[in-house]
Write a protein that holds these residues in place. Structure first.
Motif, PDB file in Angstrom:
ATOM      1  N   LEU A  96      -2.224   2.583 -13.693  1.00 39.68           N
ATOM      2  CA  LEU A  96      -2.514   3.156 -12.380  1.00 39.68           C
ATOM      3  C   LEU A  96      -1.293   3.755 -11.689  1.00 39.68           C
ATOM      4  N   ASP A  97      -0.125   3.668 -12.321  1.00 41.03           N
ATOM      5  CA  ASP A  97       1.116   4.102 -11.667  1.00 41.03           C
ATOM      6  C   ASP A  97       1.034   5.514 -11.092  1.00 41.03           C
ATOM      7  N   GLU A  98       0.414   6.429 -11.830  1.00 39.51           N
ATOM      8  CA  GLU A  98       0.358   7.820 -11.364  1.00 39.51           C
ATOM      9  C   GLU A  98      -0.460   7.970 -10.090  1.00 39.51           C
ATOM     10  N   TYR A  99      -1.346   7.023  -9.799  1.00 43.51           N
ATOM     11  CA  TYR A  99      -2.164   7.091  -8.597  1.00 43.51           C
ATOM     12  C   TYR A  99      -1.501   6.412  -7.402  1.00 43.51           C
ATOM     13  N   LEU A 100      -0.525   5.545  -7.659  1.00 41.50           N
ATOM     14  CA  LEU A 100       0.088   4.766  -6.591  1.00 41.50           C
ATOM     15  C   LEU A 100       1.113   5.544  -5.792  1.00 41.50           C
ATOM     16  N   ALA A 101       1.652   6.582  -6.324  1.00 44.42           N
ATOM     17  CA  ALA A 101       2.633   7.388  -5.598  1.00 44.42           C
ATOM     18  C   ALA A 101       2.456   8.843  -5.987  1.00 44.42           C
ATOM     19  N   GLY A 102       1.230   9.255  -6.134  1.00 46.48           N
ATOM     20  CA  GLY A 102       0.955  10.596  -6.630  1.00 46.48           C
ATOM     21  C   GLY A 102       0.577  11.579  -5.538  1.00 46.48           C
ATOM     22  N   ASP A 103      -0.386  12.421  -5.857  1.00 47.02           N
ATOM     23  CA  ASP A 103      -0.768  13.530  -4.990  1.00 47.02           C
ATOM     24  C   ASP A 103      -1.755  13.145  -3.898  1.00 47.02           C
ATOM     25  N   GLY A 104      -2.189  11.883  -3.893  1.00 45.66           N
ATOM     26  CA  GLY A 104      -3.200  11.465  -2.925  1.00 45.66           C
ATOM     27  C   GLY A 104      -2.826  10.170  -2.246  1.00 45.66           C
ATOM     28  N   VAL A 105      -3.857   9.516  -1.723  1.00 39.52           N
ATOM     29  CA  VAL A 105      -3.707   8.234  -1.044  1.00 39.52           C
ATOM     30  C   VAL A 105      -4.394   7.183  -1.911  1.00 39.52           C
ATOM     31  N   ALA A 106      -3.689   6.101  -2.202  1.00 39.54           N
ATOM     32  CA  ALA A 106      -4.271   4.997  -2.967  1.00 39.54           C
ATOM     33  C   ALA A 106      -4.622   3.871  -1.999  1.00 39.54           C
ATOM     34  N   ALA A 107      -5.891   3.457  -2.023  1.00 41.41           N
ATOM     35  CA  ALA A 107      -6.351   2.317  -1.231  1.00 41.41           C
ATOM     36  C   ALA A 107      -6.760   1.234  -2.212  1.00 41.41           C
ATOM     37  N   ILE A 108      -6.116   0.078  -2.120  1.00 36.45           N
ATOM     38  CA  ILE A 108      -6.325  -0.981  -3.107  1.00 36.45           C
ATOM     39  C   ILE A 108      -6.943  -2.209  -2.456  1.00 36.45           C
ATOM     40  N   GLU A 109      -8.198  -2.493  -2.818  1.00 35.66           N
ATOM     41  CA  GLU A 109      -8.843  -3.725  -2.387  1.00 35.66           C
ATOM     42  C   GLU A 109      -8.367  -4.868  -3.285  1.00 35.66           C
ATOM     43  N   TRP A 110      -8.287  -6.052  -2.720  1.00 37.99           N
ATOM     44  CA  TRP A 110      -7.795  -7.225  -3.436  1.00 37.99           C
ATOM     45  C   TRP A 110      -6.370  -6.968  -3.952  1.00 37.99           C
ATOM     46  N   ALA A 111      -5.564  -6.336  -3.117  1.00 40.66           N
ATOM     47  CA  ALA A 111      -4.207  -5.948  -3.509  1.00 40.66           C
ATOM     48  C   ALA A 111      -3.360  -7.145  -3.911  1.00 40.66           C
ATOM     49  N   CYS A 117       3.566  -6.176  -9.004  1.00 45.39           N
ATOM     50  CA  CYS A 117       3.483  -4.936  -9.781  1.00 45.39           C
ATOM     51  C   CYS A 117       3.392  -3.707  -8.873  1.00 45.39           C
ATOM     52  N   LEU A 118       3.001  -3.932  -7.632  1.00 44.83           N
ATOM     53  CA  LEU A 118       2.868  -2.815  -6.687  1.00 44.83           C
ATOM     54  C   LEU A 118       4.234  -2.455  -6.117  1.00 44.83           C
ATOM     55  N   PRO A 119       4.391  -1.212  -5.678  1.00 50.37           N
ATOM     56  CA  PRO A 119       5.659  -0.835  -5.032  1.00 50.37           C
ATOM     57  C   PRO A 119       5.937  -1.725  -3.822  1.00 50.37           C
ATOM     58  N   LYS A 120       7.198  -1.864  -3.464  1.00 53.56           N
ATOM     59  CA  LYS A 120       7.575  -2.691  -2.314  1.00 53.56           C
ATOM     60  C   LYS A 120       7.096  -2.076  -1.008  1.00 53.56           C
ATOM     61  N   GLU A 121       7.117  -0.748  -0.935  1.00 51.05           N
ATOM     62  CA  GLU A 121       6.736  -0.084   0.305  1.00 51.05           C
ATOM     63  C   GLU A 121       5.254   0.259   0.276  1.00 51.05           C
ATOM     64  N   MET A 122       4.544  -0.243   1.291  1.00 51.51           N
ATOM     65  CA  MET A 122       3.106   0.001   1.411  1.00 51.51           C
ATOM     66  C   MET A 122       2.680  -0.391   2.819  1.00 51.51           C
ATOM     67  N   LEU A 123       1.437  -0.080   3.137  1.00 47.43           N
ATOM     68  CA  LEU A 123       0.845  -0.481   4.403  1.00 47.43           C
ATOM     69  C   LEU A 123      -0.296  -1.430   4.087  1.00 47.43           C
ATOM     70  N   THR A 124      -0.165  -2.674   4.536  1.00 43.84           N
ATOM     71  CA  THR A 124      -1.149  -3.706   4.214  1.00 43.84           C
ATOM     72  C   THR A 124      -2.030  -4.008   5.421  1.00 43.84           C
ATOM     73  N   PHE A 125      -3.326  -4.132   5.156  1.00 42.36           N
ATOM     74  CA  PHE A 125      -4.310  -4.538   6.155  1.00 42.36           C
ATOM     75  C   PHE A 125      -4.918  -5.852   5.677  1.00 42.36           C
ATOM     76  N   ARG A 126      -4.714  -6.918   6.452  1.00 39.43           N
ATOM     77  CA  ARG A 126      -5.259  -8.237   6.125  1.00 39.43           C
ATOM     78  C   ARG A 126      -6.450  -8.492   7.036  1.00 39.43           C
ATOM     79  N   LEU A 127      -7.645  -8.433   6.465  1.00 42.89           N
ATOM     80  CA  LEU A 127      -8.870  -8.591   7.245  1.00 42.89           C
ATOM     81  C   LEU A 127      -9.322 -10.043   7.218  1.00 42.89           C
TER      82      LEU A 127
END
Length: 159
Positions: A96-111, A117-127
């Motif tokens: 999935l690496d190409e989708y995590l910092a690619g041409d779009g927005v990646a939204a990951i449920e159950w992140a 394995c995910l990049p250090k920089e991200m925006l997290t929403f804890r519901l």
């Protein structure tokens, strides 16, 4: 680390938060979502899709069994679900690496299934549930880009 709180009193408000984020999102953004089953993660992504200009007639559903759905809008939205991923090795094997910092927005449920394995920089929403229709959503920016996004979001929505 700065944490902002959003109190949603309805599914529409949870979706509206996602939509506001979508309007502010840029290519390469990574949105991580955590919370129990039914907490509103997919609903949030539906709003995110709307904010990114995905056709409103498009039904946004959880990609639990397919791992990822792609939606076209102002930017591509890569909706990823890690519910069934149990180890970092399993995550790494998804490619999935190409989708995590690619041409779009990646939204990951159950992140949280991909932490490490995910990049250090991200925006997290804890519901979190606070009632049958109410949620408290913690917004946690990691990195300068996401700090700026939350500042803009606060001006637009969280006042």
């Amino acid at each position: 680390m700065t944490v902002s709180l959003y109190h949603s009193t309805s599914p529409e408000q949870t979706r509206a938060l996602g939509e506001a984020v979508g309007r502010l999102a840029d290519a390469g953004d990574l949105i991580a979502l955590t919370g129990e089953i039914g907490a509103g993660k997919t609903l949030f992504v539906g709003g995110l899709a709307r904010g990114l200009g995905v056709d409103p007639a498009t039904y946004v559903s959880s990609p639990t069994f397919t791992i990822m759905h792609r939606y076209g809008g102002r930017l591509p939205l890569y909706h990823i679900d890690l519910y069934r991923i149990e180890t970092p090795e399993a995550f790494a094997s998804l490619g999935l690496d190409e989708y995590l910092a690619g041409d779009g927005v990646a939204a990951i449920e159950w992140a949280e299934h991909g932490w490490g394995c995910l990049p250090k920089e991200m925006l997290t929403f804890r519901l979190r549930y606070t009632g049958s229709d109410t949620r408290t959503i913690e917004i946690v920016p990691e990195g300068d880009r996401y700090m700026r996004l939350v500042q803009a979001l606060t001006r637009d929505l969280l006042v």
